[in-house]
Write a protein that holds these residues in place. Structure first.
Motif, PDB file in Angstrom:
ATOM      1  N   ARG A 104      10.925  19.377 -19.774  1.00 28.01           N
ATOM      2  CA  ARG A 104      10.897  19.649 -18.477  1.00 28.01           C
ATOM      3  C   ARG A 104      12.260  19.768 -17.830  1.00 28.01           C
ATOM      4  O   ARG A 104      12.512  20.169 -16.655  1.00 28.01           O
ATOM      5  N   GLN A 108      10.083  23.300 -18.485  1.00 23.73           N
ATOM      6  CA  GLN A 108       8.622  23.464 -18.348  1.00 23.73           C
ATOM      7  C   GLN A 108       7.980  22.091 -18.179  1.00 23.73           C
ATOM      8  O   GLN A 108       8.036  21.122 -19.214  1.00 23.73           O
ATOM      9  N   VAL A 131       5.158  19.546 -17.762  1.00 22.03           N
ATOM     10  CA  VAL A 131       3.774  19.559 -17.941  1.00 22.03           C
ATOM     11  C   VAL A 131       3.101  18.817 -16.803  1.00 22.03           C
ATOM     12  O   VAL A 131       3.361  17.854 -16.633  1.00 22.03           O
ATOM     13  N   THR A 182       1.789  23.938 -17.437  1.00 20.73           N
ATOM     14  CA  THR A 182       3.082  23.693 -16.671  1.00 20.73           C
ATOM     15  C   THR A 182       3.058  24.244 -15.248  1.00 20.73           C
ATOM     16  O   THR A 182       2.077  24.676 -15.024  1.00 20.73           O
TER      17      THR A 182
END
Length: 410
Positions: free
Chosen positions: A48, A112, A114, A130
């Motif tokens: 992330r 990214q 989730v 995502t």
């Protein structure tokens, strides 16, 4: 693997991953990916943030060092550089992780985050969504770990406090608090070390000790306390090791109860194994407490505009508050349709068997045993997935294409 793009280079809606999807590019995710690659199994790491080991790089204080000797913090297949000290610094550990990723050609997909992950039983795949893509794979590895999100406690009146309130995830150095009276909420390893850092930068820390806690010397007789424990456990029962440990601790650092830091009735290793509560390894805070430079306070009853009221009736004024209240798993917020984890985001199956769930679900870094536990999980899951990989390798391509098409039509 590379995702497909259309003529305008917009991201594809679905991305098939020819191997496991790993969530988290911290030490756990890197270890899992490296062990898989050693078996010839590719993987994709979704991260992330914008870097590997974001907790270490972005949410740790400057003076942080590994609390255990480097031989107990090594990841599988690649050791620390020989010139590293016994207890590597934060920056040295980060450089080791970066070298580790480069050595195994690990290239996480950054930024990214989730949103959800769920197993689709109708087609036999994991769907991991995502903010802009959906990744699909037969295997799914949760590597976000025990420390994904800061724990922010609910304390009466905290919204009224006039000064800054920071969690240790945002704390960098005691130099920012020089000359201030600082309330440190929490007395674990972070609370002790932040209090020590504050006192060495001319602040006056008041450390809240609400519950019992074991404090042990980081070393005994010139050897790592943790290393001594590991050796003793090979020969003696756990409870006997705990008794020996506490006997030596009392001889070397004294009775911490006299300082306001009372020990639990359960021994330190037994308590760690059953609850995950880690003993504090002293790196200098106790001497500052004994000298009065760090004040030990009872539990906070209420935060006021200018300070705090305590359970023993005392009231004191403070300039700042530091929350050394730790971290927690965030798995329950995004893993859907699985009862493998508790509501606290930890595997229901205890160590050493909590690394594998059903339908291709795996975990790494949830053992409550630090990087040694991470290494153990990574080695086990990589072998397990590799055995499956070799079994169905010949027929994978065609069947997966058909199944993915059926899966993405929904």
């Amino acid at each position: 693997m590379d995702s497909c793009t259309d003529k305008e280079e917009k991201p594809a809606k679905f991305v098939w991953v020819n191997g496991p999807i790993i969530v988290g590019a911290g030490p756990s995710g890197l270890a899992a990916s490296a062990c898989l690659s050693e078996h010839g199994v590719p993987s994709v790491i979704l991260e992330r943030s914008n870097c590997i080991a974001s907790l270490w790089q972005q949410k740790t204080y400057d003076r942080l060092k590994l609390h255990l000797p480097k031989q107990f913090c090594v990841l599988p297949l690649l050791g620390f550089p020989e010139h590293f000290p016994k207890y590597p610094t934060k920056d040295q550990f980060i450089s080791y992780l970066e070298s580790y990723a480069a050595h195994f050609s690990i290239q996480p997909r950054f930024n990214q985050s989730v949103q959800s992950a769920e197993f689709d039983s109708s087609c036999g795949f994991w769907k991991v969504r995502t903010q802009d893509l959906e990744y699909i794979s037969r295997w799914f590895i949760v590597a976000t770990g025990e420390n994904a999100e800061p724990v922010i406690p609910e304390i009466a009146g905290i919204g009224r406090f006039h000064g800054p309130i920071v969690h240790t995830s945002a704390y960098k150095s005691g130099s920012d608090f020089a000359g201030q009276r600082v309330l440190v909420v929490g007395c674990g390893n972070s609370g002790m070390e932040v209090s020590l850092d504050l006192s060495r930068h001319g602040a006056v820390p008041h450390m809240v000790v609400r519950n019992t806690v074991h404090v042990l010397p980081r070393e005994m007789f010139g050897f790592s306390t943790f290393g001594i424990v590991m050796e003793l456990l090979k020969w003696f029962p756990l409870r006997l090791v705990d008794k020996l440990l506490l006997l030596v601790a009392n001889l070397t650092i004294g009775n911490t109860g006299q300082l306001g830091i009372h020990r639990p009735k359960t021994g330190p290793i037994e308590l760690k194994n059953f609850t995950g509560k880690t003993p504090v390894l002293d790196v200098g805070a106790l001497s500052q407490i004994k000298s009065g430079k760090i004040k030990v306070m009872e539990g906070v009853k209420e935060i006021t505009r200018n300070g705090a009221k305590f359970m023993n009736g005392q009231e004191k004024q403070f300039d700042s508050i530091v929350l050394a209240t730790g971290y927690k798993s965030n798995v329950p917020t995004w893993l859907k349709g699985s009862d493998f984890f508790t509501k606290d985001g930890m595997p229901k199956t205890p160590f050493p068997n909590g690394w594998k769930g059903q339908n291709g679900l795996y975990t790494v870094g949830f053992t409550r045993r630090g990087l040694l536990g991470t290494a153990s999980d990574a080695i086990k899951l990589a072998k397990d997935i590799a055995d499956q990989w070799r079994t169905d390798q010949d027929c994978r391509t065609y069947s997966n294409i058909v199944l993915v098409k059926n899966c993405t039509k929904k």
